[in-house]
Write an enzyme that holds these catalytic residues in place. Structure first.
Site, PDB file in Angstrom:
ATOM      1  N   ALA A  81       0.858  -1.186   0.000  1.00 54.28           N
ATOM      2  CA  ALA A  81       0.000   0.000   0.000  1.00 54.28           C
ATOM      3  C   ALA A  81       0.899   1.242   0.000  1.00 54.28           C
ATOM      4  O   ALA A  81       1.870   1.299  -0.757  1.00 54.28           O
ATOM      5  CB  ALA A  81      -0.983  -0.036   1.154  1.00 54.28           C
ATOM      6  N   SER A  82       0.642   2.220   0.855  1.00 57.23           N
ATOM      7  CA  SER A  82       1.334   3.508   0.736  1.00 57.23           C
ATOM      8  C   SER A  82       2.804   3.479   1.115  1.00 57.23           C
ATOM      9  O   SER A  82       3.515   4.472   0.873  1.00 57.23           O
ATOM     10  CB  SER A  82       0.604   4.575   1.561  1.00 57.23           C
ATOM     11  N   ILE A  83       3.308   2.384   1.674  1.00 59.18           N
ATOM     12  CA  ILE A  83       4.762   2.264   1.817  1.00 59.18           C
ATOM     13  C   ILE A  83       5.412   2.305   0.440  1.00 59.18           C
ATOM     14  O   ILE A  83       6.580   2.681   0.297  1.00 59.18           O
ATOM     15  CB  ILE A  83       5.122   0.981   2.595  1.00 59.18           C
TER      16      ILE A  83
END
Length: 355
Positions: A81-83
């Site tokens: 995801a946003s990592i």
């Protein structure tokens, strides 16, 4: 004689200081107990603690695939995801080093179909969430059934001739901004975004099982699937209409590969020191809890660089203490809870001996 007395004083001071140092908790730091809710026959988690580049704790809990009982291991690949944003930012910085683009380029130099409201937005502002672009999730039609890709994000933004604030004069976290960055990587490099990441970041660092995943193009090995708790039962919720957008959250990776990524952030094996300084320096002040500043793909809070990643069926976090050469990574394939508090608790047990 004076030098001898000075040496004796320094020796006695160092012994006293050592005696006063806090007792460091044992290597496991009670992590098994902290992670007990992830263990067993249910969607699980993977935990990695790195000190001076070495894993001092590395373990999987629970199941990567509930339906067939596949256990989580250090090689299990989770949707970050946003990592993923730190990899998108690194791709932009690599292209800047190559002279293929400038961080101060107007975004419309690369994506001219954006409306006039985006005229002043720069690449640097997209990296630091200060461009003011409208959230693409709010522009999606309520009847949307098929998955969006990065190019679809551009098409949605083409129809919205407004911003939340004047570019460069505010902060608002923007998934759409990072989707546009992925498209810019493709334009500036002459490759598609996923191939650029693979050839310029993942393979050079030995991250062979890490992909910006595209259905029908690549296969994610040792893949974890995402789940949500529905009516007391775990239900597979691995994909949503936004899960195929790559620039803001489409990368799959594992503990072992992320350890290689973490190591590359301490030297110049991938990015020059000047690029790393830019990524890790406060670029925008925020009002988010635990996020005084945002850099390029990294949240900055005191001595920590960190980022979470939340999407349907996945909750992840990486917390780095670069001055201490210490990191905690937690990847989970379930819809909650957020692992950031757990990562801090684990870090504090190792660093400060706190319960």
């Amino acid at each position: 004689m004076r030098r001898a007395r000075l040496l004796l004083f320094l020796l006695s001071w160092s012994i006293g200081a050592a005696a006063a140092a806090p007792v460091i908790t044992p290597p496991d730091a009670g992590i098994d107990a902290l992670m007990r809710d992830y263990d067993g026959m249910q969607p699980g988690a993977a935990v990695l603690v790195l000190r001076d580049g070495e894993p001092v704790f590395r373990r999987g809990y629970g199941l990567a695939v509930v339906e067939d009982g596949t256990s989580v291991s250090a090689r299990t690949n989770f949707r970050l995801a946003s990592i993923s944003k730190q990899f998108t930012a690194a791709a932009i910085l690599l292209l800047a080093e190559d002279g293929k683009l400038s961080l101060d380029d107007k975004v419309k130099r690369w994506l001219p179909s954006l409306p006039p409201a985006a005229d002043a937005v720069t690449i640097r502002q997209l990296l630091s969430h200060s461009g003011g672009l409208i959230d693409y999730e709010d522009l999606m039609p309520p009847t949307q059934q098929t998955q969006l890709h990065d190019i679809d994000v551009l098409h949605l933004l083409e129809k919205s001739d407004r911003t939340y604030f004047a570019p460069g004069h505010g902060y608002r976290y923007s998934n759409g901004g990072y989707a546009l960055l992925a498209l810019i990587v493709g334009k500036a490099s002459g490759q598609d975004f996923a191939s650029f990441l693979r050839q310029r970041i993942f393979l050079p660092l030995g991250m062979r099982d890490t992909f910006a995943h595209q259905d029908g193009v690549d296969e994610v090995p040792d893949r974890a699937y995402g789940y949500s708790r529905v009516d007391g039962h775990w239900q597979r919720t691995d994909q949503s209409t936004t899960s195929a957008v790559l620039g803001d959250g489409g990368i799959y990776s594992s503990l072992d590969d992320l350890a290689r990524w973490d190591a590359a952030l301490y030297d110049e094996r991938l990015l020059k020191a000047s690029s790393l300084r830019q990524a890790f320096s406060p670029a925008t002040a925020t009002r988010e809890p635990d996020v005084p500043f945002y850099g390029f793909g990294w949240r900055i809070n005191g001595e920590t660089l960190w980022h979470s990643g939340e999407s349907i069926g996945f909750r992840n976090v990486i917390v780095r203490y670069p001055q201490r050469h210490f990191s905690v990574i937690i990847l989970t394939n379930r819809d909650g809870p957020e692992p950031y508090p757990l990562a801090l608790k684990i870090a504090h047990r190792y660093l400060y001996g706190t319960p």
